[in-house]
Design a protein around this motif. Structure first.
Motif, short mmCIF file in Angstrom:
data_model
loop_
_atom_site.label_atom_id
_atom_site.label_comp_id
_atom_site.label_asym_id
_atom_site.label_seq_id
_atom_site.Cartn_x
_atom_site.Cartn_y
_atom_site.Cartn_z
N LYS A 139 -0.83 -3.95 2.70
CA LYS A 139 -1.61 -4.66 1.68
C LYS A 139 -2.59 -3.70 0.98
CE LYS A 139 -5.35 -8.04 1.25
NZ LYS A 139 -5.01 -9.06 0.26
N GLU A 192 -1.83 -2.88 -2.98
CA GLU A 192 -2.82 -3.33 -3.97
C GLU A 192 -3.48 -2.13 -4.65
OE1 GLU A 192 -5.36 -6.41 -2.29
OE2 GLU A 192 -3.75 -7.86 -2.60
N VAL A 224 -1.36 -8.99 -2.80
CA VAL A 224 -0.57 -9.06 -1.57
C VAL A 224 -1.27 -9.96 -0.56
CG1 VAL A 224 0.47 -7.75 0.34
CG2 VAL A 224 0.24 -6.68 -1.92
N GLU A 225 -0.52 -10.88 0.02
CA GLU A 225 -1.03 -11.65 1.16
C GLU A 225 -0.26 -11.19 2.39
OE1 GLU A 225 -0.42 -15.85 0.44
OE2 GLU A 225 -1.11 -15.58 -1.62
#
Ligand code: F6R
Length: 368
Positions: free
Chosen positions: A68, A72, A79-80
């Motif tokens: 993540k 990002e 992003v999760e």
């Protein structure tokens, strides 16, 4: 078969430079640009992605947390990261512009498999990061990045984790290349830094005797805390998980900034606190981490710090200091997790436990 080591786990820890190198092999095209041969999603499909959801369990979930930060930062795509066992039961928002990334060493984890099946019913594309050729999760995915750790026998994941991190960095850089969010030069530079990692990991492995001595000093400990920030936070969580599963010790990882919001109440005289110190940089991460270390130490904690070479500021607050090679913060998990693996392996060995077959655990969890 264990190459002279007492445990498969220990053998696999020492195989990590090779596993990382193999996972980087053949990733550059003739023009030097990054290529991923099992990507199978077109550049246009990748450009259409507006959101990424990473799903995984356990150690693989922590690799996803690092991913993540990398995706990002380099690609500017939200992003999760979600535990596979939670994902499917909360009615997640998915559509064709969501890329679901499933990270699984074995490729057979039931929770992760069920999660990608659900994602595909919602028309999301699924990319698997997997170490096991032809296993179920990559077979049911639209695209795959295979890691090349080789078979992982020890129940606790080690080289599987490092190669997952490599695959996550490659995915992030590939997306940056396709979407044009980073210049080719920068991508090339990071690839070069990744290619230098096997050598850096060797340097950390050379410190094994020091880490073992430290571990043996802590056989009486009832509880160990792990602190990290940024990409070092998932490393702290992984260090704690290794210690739980192998040494059956209470171990917990925290984001250092969360200390004052509760966990600092746990600190008492003599409590070992392992601190993953971020590299010194332009941001304030390093200094913020130092103040966290000072706070726990002022309350009697014994601080065991992992910090980069040349970081002299940390020395006065470190009861023990393990030196890491100097690497960029996003790549630091590749070197920082290694002493934590060695620590857990040695502590469990000293306590007389079966490191390769910890109680109550199975290598691949094929039931939900
Ligand atoms: C921890 C460990 C587990 C696995 C988890 C996911 O050392 O091995 O937490 O990481 O069960 O397994 P995979 O990656 O095979 O889906």
């Amino acid at each position: 078969e264990k190459d002279g080591h007492d445990w498969f786990m220990r053998k696999e820890i020492f195989e990590q430079p090779r596993a990382v190198a193999d996972s980087l092999l053949g990733r550059r095209g003739v023009d030097g640009r990054l290529q991923l041969d099992e990507m199978r999603l077109s550049d246009q499909e990748l450009r259409d992605i507006t959101k990424i959801i990473i799903i995984a369990c356990g150690t693989s979930f922590y690799a996803g947390m690092v991913a993540k930060y990398a995706i990002e930062h380099w690609c500017r795509i939200p992003v999760e990261v979600e535990l596979a066992s939670e994902f499917r039961y909360r009615d997640p928002i998915l559509d064709y512009s969501t890329l679901v990334v499933a990270i699984s060493q074995s490729g057979e984890t039931a929770d992760t498999l069920q999660a990608i099946r659900h994602a595909r019913t919602q028309r999301s594309k699924v990319l698997a990061i997997c170490n096991t050729n032809g296993s179920t999760i990559p077979r049911e995915s639209d695209a795959v990045i295979y890691t090349h750790a080789g078979p992982e026998i020890g129940v606790a994941s080690t080289k599987g984790f490092l190669t997952q991190l490599v695959a996550c960095y490659l995915l992030a850089l590939y997306l940056a290349q396709v979407k044009g969010t980073r210049f080719g030069d920068e991508i090339d530079q990071v690839l070069g830094q990744l290619e230098a990692m096997p050598e850096q990991i060797e340097k950390v492995l050379a410190l094994a005797p020091d880490v073992y001595a430290l571990a043996r000093e802590h056989v009486q400990s009832r509880s160990v805390l792990f602190l990290g920030r940024h990409a070092g936070y998932p490393v702290a969580l992984e260090g704690a998980l290794k210690l739980k599963e192998l040494a059956y010790l209470h171990a917990e990882g925290f984001a250092a900034g969360e200390l004052k919001h509760g966990p600092i109440a746990l600190v008492e005289e003599g409590l070992p606190v392992l601190c993953v110190v971020p590299p010194r940089g332009r941001d304030q991460l390093h200094d913020k981490m130092l103040s966290g270390i000072q706070e726990v130490r002022a309350r009697g904690a014994r601080t065991l710090c992992l910090a980069e070479e040349g970081d002299e500021q940390v020395a006065p607050y470190a009861d023990e200091l393990i030196r890491l090679p100097r690497v960029p913060v996003l790549l630091q998990p590749l070197v920082a997790v290694v002493p934590l693996q060695l620590f857990a392996c040695e502590l469990a060995t000293a306590l007389g436990y079966d490191v390769d077959q910890p109680r109550n655990l199975a290598k691949s969890v094929t039931v939900e």
